[in-house]
Design a protein around this motif. Structure first.
Motif, short mmCIF file in Angstrom:
data_model
loop_
_atom_site.label_atom_id
_atom_site.label_comp_id
_atom_site.label_asym_id
_atom_site.label_seq_id
_atom_site.Cartn_x
_atom_site.Cartn_y
_atom_site.Cartn_z
N GLU A 35 43.60 37.20 48.73
CA GLU A 35 42.69 36.43 49.71
C GLU A 35 42.83 34.90 49.80
N GLN A 36 43.79 34.38 49.10
CA GLN A 36 44.37 33.14 49.35
C GLN A 36 45.25 32.73 50.26
N LYS A 37 45.04 31.90 50.99
CA LYS A 37 45.65 31.63 52.10
C LYS A 37 47.08 31.13 51.86
N GLY A 38 48.14 31.39 52.47
CA GLY A 38 49.56 31.37 52.11
C GLY A 38 50.11 32.24 50.87
N TRP A 39 49.34 33.10 50.53
CA TRP A 39 49.66 33.98 49.35
C TRP A 39 49.83 35.56 49.66
N ASN A 40 51.01 36.13 49.37
CA ASN A 40 51.03 37.44 49.68
C ASN A 40 50.89 38.33 48.51
N VAL A 41 50.34 39.64 48.56
CA VAL A 41 50.12 40.48 47.42
C VAL A 41 50.40 42.00 47.98
N GLU A 42 51.16 42.57 47.42
CA GLU A 42 51.49 43.90 47.62
C GLU A 42 51.32 44.80 46.13
N VAL A 43 50.08 45.44 46.46
CA VAL A 43 49.89 46.50 45.40
C VAL A 43 50.62 47.49 45.41
N ILE A 44 51.84 47.98 44.81
CA ILE A 44 52.55 48.96 45.04
C ILE A 44 52.06 50.32 44.10
N GLY A 52 51.10 55.48 31.96
CA GLY A 52 50.97 55.10 33.37
C GLY A 52 51.59 53.74 33.49
N THR A 53 51.75 53.28 34.71
CA THR A 53 52.15 52.08 35.07
C THR A 53 51.74 51.54 36.18
N SER A 54 51.38 50.17 36.14
CA SER A 54 50.91 49.64 37.38
C SER A 54 51.92 48.58 37.74
N VAL A 55 52.02 48.43 39.29
CA VAL A 55 53.11 47.31 39.60
C VAL A 55 52.76 46.61 40.76
N VAL A 56 52.59 45.42 40.65
CA VAL A 56 52.15 44.45 41.77
C VAL A 56 53.31 43.16 42.22
N ARG A 57 53.54 43.12 43.47
CA ARG A 57 54.39 42.07 43.91
C ARG A 57 53.66 41.15 44.65
N MET A 58 54.03 39.88 44.29
CA MET A 58 52.93 38.71 44.87
C MET A 58 53.84 37.46 44.79
N GLY A 59 53.46 36.55 45.73
CA GLY A 59 53.80 35.32 45.75
C GLY A 59 53.59 34.48 46.96
N PRO A 60 54.05 33.09 47.06
CA PRO A 60 53.95 32.27 48.35
C PRO A 60 54.39 32.98 49.67
N GLU A 61 53.92 33.00 50.83
CA GLU A 61 54.46 33.44 51.97
C GLU A 61 55.88 32.82 52.00
N GLY A 62 56.71 33.41 52.64
CA GLY A 62 58.02 32.79 52.90
C GLY A 62 59.16 32.86 51.75
N ARG A 63 58.36 33.26 50.53
CA ARG A 63 59.34 33.34 49.37
C ARG A 63 59.68 34.83 48.66
N GLU A 64 60.61 35.06 48.09
CA GLU A 64 60.73 36.49 47.56
C GLU A 64 59.85 36.57 46.42
N PRO A 65 58.92 37.67 46.48
CA PRO A 65 57.68 37.80 45.35
C PRO A 65 58.28 38.09 44.13
N ASP A 66 57.40 37.56 43.38
CA ASP A 66 57.44 37.99 41.67
C ASP A 66 57.14 39.43 41.67
N THR A 67 57.17 40.09 40.51
CA THR A 67 56.82 41.46 40.31
C THR A 67 56.32 41.71 38.71
N ALA A 90 61.06 35.82 40.58
CA ALA A 90 62.03 36.27 41.78
C ALA A 90 62.77 34.86 41.82
N GLU A 91 62.35 33.66 41.93
CA GLU A 91 62.91 32.43 41.97
C GLU A 91 63.84 32.12 41.15
N SER A 92 63.60 32.13 39.85
CA SER A 92 64.26 31.90 38.87
C SER A 92 65.22 32.83 38.28
#
Length: 150
Positions: A35-44, A52-67, A90-92
């Motif tokens: 719900e944060q402006k400029g932030w993308n979240v994908e609950v995979i 079991g495993t939970s995976v979430v990809r997230m990060g600022p819009e316009g950038r490769e997301p962290d996992t 992702a960035e580093s």
């Protein structure tokens, strides 16, 4: 030498409510900043059970997301979670692997949430995670309050 992160929060909700909200697939998006402006979240995936495993990809819009990946070794609703935690930045290109134990203790009519995360090789990484978890738990408190108010 490794570093440890310990965070405690008191929530005005039962251990069942806190546990269930913490692991809920829909809540995961909100907890990770959807719900944060400029932030993308994908609950995979959210599979909270032993093995079991939970995976979430997230990060600022316009950038490769962290996992973020959580692999559960103990799921004792509503008392305890133990998991292997991995954050691929992702960035580093860096991956930070830790172990997390979370307890949900009935205390003073609410829940004492205690999280201990171990295995940080770099103190600055631990401190950065403290900032992220603090925001995450503030959002968890807001979700719990909203559920109580409805």
């Amino acid at each position: 030498m490794t570093y440890e992160l310990r965070i405690e929060r008191q929530f005005d909700a039962s251990p069942e409510e806190v546990f269930d909200t913490f692991v809920d697939k829909t809540a995961q998006g909100v907890l990770h900043g959807a719900e944060q402006k400029g932030w993308n979240v994908e609950v995979i995936q959210t599979d909270v059970r032993v093995g079991g495993t939970s995976v979430v990809r997230m990060g600022p819009e316009g950038r490769e997301p962290d996992t973020e990946t959580r692999a559960y070794s103990v799921v004792d609703r509503p008392h305890r979670l133990e998991l292997r935690y991995s954050m691929e930045l992702a960035e580093s290109g860096l991956t930070i692997d830790t172990e997390i134990t979370i307890t949900f203790e009935d205390r003073d009519g609410g829940t004492l949430f205690t999280m201990v995360e171990t295995g940080f090789e770099v103190e600055a990484d631990r401190d950065g995670f403290r900032e992220g978890w603090t925001e995450y738990l503030e959002t968890l408190g807001q979700l719990l309050k909203a559920r109580h108010d409805t």
